[in-house]
Motif scaffolding. Sequence first.
Motif, short mmCIF file in Angstrom:
data_model
loop_
_atom_site.label_atom_id
_atom_site.label_comp_id
_atom_site.label_asym_id
_atom_site.label_seq_id
_atom_site.Cartn_x
_atom_site.Cartn_y
_atom_site.Cartn_z
N ASP A 1 18.98 42.79 -20.43
CA ASP A 1 18.16 42.35 -19.46
C ASP A 1 19.08 41.64 -18.30
O ASP A 1 19.98 41.01 -18.25
CB ASP A 1 17.73 40.77 -19.95
N PRO A 2 18.61 42.34 -17.03
CA PRO A 2 19.69 42.25 -15.96
C PRO A 2 19.58 40.68 -15.42
O PRO A 2 20.71 40.20 -14.94
CB PRO A 2 18.95 43.10 -14.74
N VAL A 3 18.48 39.99 -15.76
CA VAL A 3 18.51 38.41 -15.35
C VAL A 3 19.46 37.76 -16.14
O VAL A 3 20.52 36.95 -15.65
CB VAL A 3 17.16 37.77 -15.62
N VAL A 4 19.64 38.16 -17.37
CA VAL A 4 20.79 37.43 -18.58
C VAL A 4 21.98 37.73 -18.06
O VAL A 4 22.94 36.94 -17.90
CB VAL A 4 20.37 38.11 -19.78
N GLN A 5 22.24 39.17 -17.79
CA GLN A 5 23.49 39.81 -17.34
C GLN A 5 24.10 39.06 -15.93
O GLN A 5 25.32 38.72 -16.14
CB GLN A 5 23.47 41.16 -17.04
N ARG A 6 23.18 38.58 -15.04
CA ARG A 6 23.57 37.90 -13.90
C ARG A 6 23.90 36.65 -14.28
O ARG A 6 24.78 36.12 -13.98
CB ARG A 6 22.35 37.93 -12.71
N ARG A 7 23.26 36.21 -15.07
CA ARG A 7 23.49 34.67 -15.57
C ARG A 7 24.72 34.35 -16.24
O ARG A 7 25.52 33.45 -16.26
CB ARG A 7 22.25 34.00 -16.41
N LEU A 8 24.93 35.32 -17.18
CA LEU A 8 26.22 35.32 -17.99
C LEU A 8 27.38 35.70 -17.21
O LEU A 8 28.48 34.95 -17.25
CB LEU A 8 26.23 36.46 -19.03
N GLY A 9 27.28 36.41 -16.16
CA GLY A 9 28.16 36.59 -14.91
C GLY A 9 28.63 35.20 -14.23
O GLY A 9 29.74 34.99 -14.02
N GLU A 10 27.43 34.64 -13.95
CA GLU A 10 27.69 33.40 -13.17
C GLU A 10 28.24 32.31 -14.00
O GLU A 10 29.12 31.62 -13.63
CB GLU A 10 26.24 32.89 -12.64
N LEU A 11 27.60 32.17 -15.26
CA LEU A 11 28.37 31.07 -16.25
C LEU A 11 29.88 31.52 -16.36
O LEU A 11 30.71 30.42 -16.38
CB LEU A 11 27.52 31.46 -17.47
N GLY A 12 30.10 32.95 -16.41
CA GLY A 12 31.71 33.05 -16.72
C GLY A 12 32.62 32.77 -15.38
O GLY A 12 33.52 32.20 -15.63
N ARG A 13 31.99 32.92 -14.32
CA ARG A 13 32.74 32.59 -13.05
C ARG A 13 32.99 31.34 -13.24
O ARG A 13 33.93 30.59 -12.52
CB ARG A 13 31.99 33.23 -11.88
#
Lengths: 83, 83
Positions: A5-17
Motif C-alpha cells: 500500500d503506497p500510503v503505508v510505504q510513505r508512512r513507514l518512510g516518514e517513521l524511519g526518517r
Amino acid sequence: MSPSDPVVQRRLGELGRRVRQARMDAGFSQEELAERAGLHRTYVGSVERGERNISIKNLWALTDALGVQLASIVDPRSDGGTG
Amino acid sequence: MSPSDPVVQRRLGELGRRVRQARMDAGFSQEELAERAGLHRTYVGSVERGERNISIKNLWALTDALGVQLASIVDPRSDGGTG
C-alpha cells in the motif's frame, strides 16, 4: 492494507526518517542504538529506511533507548508540527 | 525485551484499553471496527486485551478506522494526560 500500500510505504518512510533524526539528535550510531535497544544493527537500518512493518514492542525499545516519546515518532503533529 | 517483559505487558494492556475506549467513543462494535480496518474481529479483541505485539501497519489501520491520531493511542500524555 496490503504491505505494498503506497500510503503505508510513505508512512513507514516518514517513521524511519523520524527514528533516524531522533538517533542523530541523541548522538548515537545505528550500532549504539541497536545495542541499547536490544535489536540488531541491520534491523535498525532497515527501520530507518522504512522497510519494516515494525512492532509496537520494538518501537518502544527504540524510543526508550532514544529517550523520546513514541508519540513524537509515530505522529509528528504531536511534537510541534515541524516534521 | 522478552515477550513476557512485565513493562511490555503493562504497556500492551494500556494500549489495548485505549483502543477499546476509542472504539466505544466511535460507537463501533469490535466486528464493525475489524471490518473497517480490514482485520479479523478476534484479532481486534486480542489487541484490546493487550495480547498482541501489534505492528505499526495494523495500528494505522485501527486508528484510521477510528478517526483518531495514533499518538493518542500509543501515548496518553499527548492527548491531555487523562489516560
